[in-house]
Design a protein around this motif. Structure first.
Motif, PDB file in Angstrom:
ATOM      1  N   THR A  48       6.492  -4.572   1.720  1.00 17.16           N
ATOM      2  CA  THR A  48       5.470  -5.604   1.685  1.00 17.16           C
ATOM      3  C   THR A  48       5.548  -6.408   0.389  1.00 17.16           C
ATOM      4  OG1 THR A  48       4.120  -3.983   2.786  1.00 17.16           O
ATOM      5  CG2 THR A  48       2.993  -5.942   2.005  1.00 17.16           C
ATOM      6  N   ILE A  62       6.225  -3.044  -4.471  1.00 19.04           N
ATOM      7  CA  ILE A  62       5.787  -1.737  -4.962  1.00 19.04           C
ATOM      8  C   ILE A  62       6.237  -0.721  -3.921  1.00 19.04           C
ATOM      9  CG2 ILE A  62       3.748  -0.301  -5.356  1.00 19.04           C
ATOM     10  CD1 ILE A  62       2.400  -2.645  -6.605  1.00 19.04           C
ATOM     11  N   GLN A  64       7.010   3.597  -2.869  1.00 20.88           N
ATOM     12  CA  GLN A  64       6.921   5.017  -3.143  1.00 20.88           C
ATOM     13  C   GLN A  64       8.313   5.587  -2.877  1.00 20.88           C
ATOM     14  OE1 GLN A  64       4.041   6.829  -0.593  1.00 20.88           O
ATOM     15  NE2 GLN A  64       3.557   8.366  -2.114  1.00 20.88           N
ATOM     16  N   ALA A 133      -7.151   7.423  -2.761  1.00 19.01           N
ATOM     17  CA  ALA A 133      -5.877   8.118  -2.972  1.00 19.01           C
ATOM     18  C   ALA A 133      -6.163   9.612  -3.006  1.00 19.01           C
ATOM     19  CB  ALA A 133      -5.245   7.680  -4.290  1.00 19.01           C
ATOM     20  N   ARG A 134      -5.089  10.406  -2.852  1.00 16.75           N
ATOM     21  CA  ARG A 134      -5.321  11.857  -2.843  1.00 16.75           C
ATOM     22  C   ARG A 134      -5.859  12.331  -4.184  1.00 16.75           C
ATOM     23  NH1 ARG A 134       0.173  13.536  -1.594  1.00 16.75           N
ATOM     24  NH2 ARG A 134       0.517  11.343  -1.221  1.00 16.75           N
ATOM     25  N   ASP A 157      -9.485  12.074  -2.814  1.00 15.39           N
ATOM     26  CA  ASP A 157      -9.752  13.199  -1.907  1.00 15.39           C
ATOM     27  C   ASP A 157     -10.234  14.421  -2.700  1.00 15.39           C
ATOM     28  OD1 ASP A 157      -8.512  11.362  -0.304  1.00 15.39           O
ATOM     29  OD2 ASP A 157      -6.989  12.708   0.496  1.00 15.39           O
ATOM     30  N   THR A 212       5.111   0.157   8.025  1.00 15.47           N
ATOM     31  CA  THR A 212       5.841   1.405   7.763  1.00 15.47           C
ATOM     32  C   THR A 212       6.595   1.933   8.971  1.00 15.47           C
ATOM     33  OG1 THR A 212       3.697   2.399   8.034  1.00 15.47           O
ATOM     34  CG2 THR A 212       4.552   2.275   5.810  1.00 15.47           C
TER      35      THR A 212
HETATM   36  C1  LIG Z   1       1.543  -2.432   6.153  1.00 17.10           C
HETATM   37  C2  LIG Z   1       1.973  -1.397   5.211  1.00 17.10           C
HETATM   38  C3  LIG Z   1       2.783  -1.761   4.204  1.00 17.10           C
HETATM   39  C4  LIG Z   1       3.228  -0.825   3.311  1.00 17.10           C
HETATM   40  N1  LIG Z   1       4.064  -1.227   2.359  1.00 17.10           N
HETATM   41  C5  LIG Z   1       4.564  -0.315   1.537  1.00 17.10           C
HETATM   42  C6  LIG Z   1       5.459  -0.699   0.528  1.00 17.10           C
HETATM   43  O1  LIG Z   1       5.759  -1.887   0.365  1.00 17.10           O
HETATM   44  N2  LIG Z   1       5.952   0.273  -0.256  1.00 17.10           N
HETATM   45  C7  LIG Z   1       5.618   1.588  -0.080  1.00 17.10           C
HETATM   46  O2  LIG Z   1       6.119   2.444  -0.785  1.00 17.10           O
HETATM   47  N3  LIG Z   1       4.747   1.957   0.829  1.00 17.10           N
HETATM   48  C8  LIG Z   1       4.197   1.049   1.634  1.00 17.10           C
HETATM   49  N4  LIG Z   1       3.275   1.433   2.536  1.00 17.10           N
HETATM   50  C9  LIG Z   1       2.747   2.804   2.362  1.00 17.10           C
HETATM   51  C10 LIG Z   1       2.622   3.720   3.417  1.00 17.10           C
HETATM   52  O3  LIG Z   1       3.850   4.152   3.810  1.00 17.10           O
HETATM   53  C11 LIG Z   1       1.605   4.866   3.179  1.00 17.10           C
HETATM   54  O4  LIG Z   1       0.578   4.484   2.320  1.00 17.10           O
HETATM   55  C12 LIG Z   1       2.223   6.106   2.635  1.00 17.10           C
HETATM   56  O5  LIG Z   1       3.328   6.477   3.378  1.00 17.10           O
HETATM   57  C13 LIG Z   1       1.204   7.249   2.791  1.00 17.10           C
HETATM   58  O6  LIG Z   1       1.263   8.105   1.748  1.00 17.10           O
HETATM   59  P1  LIG Z   1       0.177   8.088   0.581  1.00 17.10           P
HETATM   60  O7  LIG Z   1       0.548   9.272  -0.210  1.00 17.10           O
HETATM   61  O8  LIG Z   1       0.154   6.806  -0.122  1.00 17.10           O
HETATM   62  O9  LIG Z   1      -1.230   8.260   1.337  1.00 17.10           O
HETATM   63  P2  LIG Z   1      -2.280   9.434   1.197  1.00 17.10           P
HETATM   64  O10 LIG Z   1      -2.453   9.704  -0.241  1.00 17.10           O
HETATM   65  O11 LIG Z   1      -1.929  10.549   2.113  1.00 17.10           O
HETATM   66  O12 LIG Z   1      -3.604   8.768   1.735  1.00 17.10           O
HETATM   67  C14 LIG Z   1      -4.261   7.739   1.003  1.00 17.10           C
HETATM   68  C15 LIG Z   1      -5.756   7.710   1.308  1.00 17.10           C
HETATM   69  O13 LIG Z   1      -5.946   7.371   2.667  1.00 17.10           O
HETATM   70  C16 LIG Z   1      -7.159   7.937   3.117  1.00 17.10           C
HETATM   71  N5  LIG Z   1      -6.927   8.795   4.295  1.00 17.10           N
HETATM   72  C17 LIG Z   1      -5.818   9.550   4.557  1.00 17.10           C
HETATM   73  N6  LIG Z   1      -5.994  10.215   5.709  1.00 17.10           N
HETATM   74  C18 LIG Z   1      -7.237   9.883   6.179  1.00 17.10           C
HETATM   75  C19 LIG Z   1      -8.001  10.250   7.311  1.00 17.10           C
HETATM   76  N7  LIG Z   1      -7.525  11.115   8.220  1.00 17.10           N
HETATM   77  N8  LIG Z   1      -9.240   9.710   7.472  1.00 17.10           N
HETATM   78  C20 LIG Z   1      -9.725   8.837   6.572  1.00 17.10           C
HETATM   79  N9  LIG Z   1      -9.057   8.457   5.484  1.00 17.10           N
HETATM   80  C21 LIG Z   1      -7.835   8.973   5.275  1.00 17.10           C
HETATM   81  C22 LIG Z   1      -7.721   8.760   2.018  1.00 17.10           C
HETATM   82  O14 LIG Z   1      -8.737   8.081   1.336  1.00 17.10           O
HETATM   83  C23 LIG Z   1      -6.501   9.005   1.152  1.00 17.10           C
HETATM   84  O15 LIG Z   1      -6.850   9.262  -0.159  1.00 17.10           O
HETATM   85  C24 LIG Z   1       2.802   0.515   3.422  1.00 17.10           C
HETATM   86  C25 LIG Z   1       1.946   0.874   4.427  1.00 17.10           C
HETATM   87  C26 LIG Z   1       1.554  -0.058   5.329  1.00 17.10           C
HETATM   88  C27 LIG Z   1       0.692   0.365   6.450  1.00 17.10           C
END
Ligand SMILES: Cc1cc2nc3c(=O)[nH]c(=O)nc-3n(C[C@@H](O)[C@H](O)[C@H](O)COP(=O)(O)OP(=O)(O)OC[C@H]3O[C@@H](n4cnc5c(N)ncnc54)[C@H](O)[C@@H]3O)c2cc1C
Ligand code: FES
Length: 288
Positions: A48, A62, A64, A133-134, A157, A212
């Protein structure tokens, strides 16, 4: 060649890069993505657009470090070049004056939510942002999000920073008392599913972004097929944004796991090669 002008580690797992790409910056809008290829042998990685500067001709991404390609990308530094940086791709977010809106960002989802919140604010909306975030270490861009939000709620979390909650908790409280015109939610698929289920109860239109699940971003591999109430769509061609209330979330969540094994093998090979490089360097040191 596309030069990396700046690289920052936002935390242990998440990196930011500013790329020199004037033709992408000139046309970029909130909600769009780019396809990055590190070198001639690299896979196409859809990322993105987290920010852009038209006058400087730069685009910020950005990411991960999740698999082989993102780990490889993260090993590059300012001054290194990327083979391709194609974009901007995908339909831009529909920005209008809606009234009071909520932007929900989970984890790395903060990156794609930021330009959307910024554009909504510039269009005269009242923007409430919820960022989750977690743990504290995984949060980034809090101040940036604050500058584009009338109200910002931060949750973790584990309660290590802000409020101890998942994003759906404050969202439910706000929807219960305020008249909200629209919600945008970007983050892990499971988060977008639960946000969409909640907003459906309150009858508030909800846009989610499904970047994703993309694989090559060409419209040809079919890997990004998503089932909606009104038929199948391709995220890279028809999206990346969709009506969260129409998505078959269970099929989407199972599709996301299809390539887990292949990703694990590629990642293991990459780390093996990296370690060999390190031992070559050590051998070189011994020879000195
Ligand atoms: C459109 C889009 C574009 C993206 N672009 C990029 C990018 O450019 N680069 C990149 O690296 N990643 C990108 N991502 C990231 C994406 O892959 C996820 O955010 C990542 O894989 C999930 O891991 P995390 O550790 O960030 O989330 P987590 O830390 O697991 O979750 C983040 C937060 O989500 C909430 N959450 C999680 N589960 C629940 C639930 N069951 N109910 C309610 N709330 C919940 C909580 O508040 C939690 O703290 C993108 C995602 C999307 C959808
Ligand atoms: S990502 Fe390959 S068709 Fe959409």
């Amino acid at each position: 060649m596309y030069t990396i002008l700046d690289k920052q580690a936002l935390n242990d797992a998440i990196k930011l890069m500013v790329i020199e790409a004037p033709h992408v910056a000139r046309k970029a809008s909130a909600g769009q993505f780019v396809i990055v290829r590190i070198d001639d042998f690299g896979e196409r990685v859809p990322l993105t657009i987290a920010d852009f500067d038209r006058s400087a001709g730069t685009v910020t991404i950005i990411f991960q470090e999740a698999g082989k390609s993102t780990k490889h990308l993260g090993s590059l530094n300012a001054g290194d070049n990327l083979a391709t940086f194609a974009g901007p791709l995908g339909h831009p977010t529909e920005i209008k004056r809606y009234g009071a809106v909520i932007c929900v960002a989970g984890g790395v989802g903060i990156a794609p939510v930021y330009p959307i919140a910024k554009a909504l604010k510039e269009a005269g909306n009242v923007v409430i942002s919820i960022v989750g975030a977690r743990n504290k270490g995984l949060l980034f861009w809090e101040e940036r999000m604050r500058t584009v939000s009338d109200e910002l709620i931060v949750c973790t979390d584990d309660g290590s920073y802000g409020r101890k909650a998942v994003v759906t908790e404050p969202l439910k409280e706000i929807l219960s008392v305020k008249n909200i015109a629209n919600v945008w939610a970007i983050g892990p698929a499971i988060m977008m599913k639960f946000v969409s289920m909640l907003t459906k109860e309150f009858n508030v239109p909800t846009v989610v972004s499904l970047n994703t699940i993309m694989i090559d971003g060409t419209g040809m591999c079919g890997g990004c097929r998503v089932l909606l109430e009104d038929g199948a769509k391709f995220v890279c061609v028809d999206g990346p944004e969709f009506d969260g209330h129409k998505i078959d979330w269970d099929s989407l969540l199972s599709r996301q796991r299809i390539y887990l094994n292949e990703e694990r093998i590629a990642s293991g090979r990459w780390e093996h090669i990296c370690n060999l490089d390190k031992s070559d360097e050590t051998a070189g040191d011994k020879d000195k």
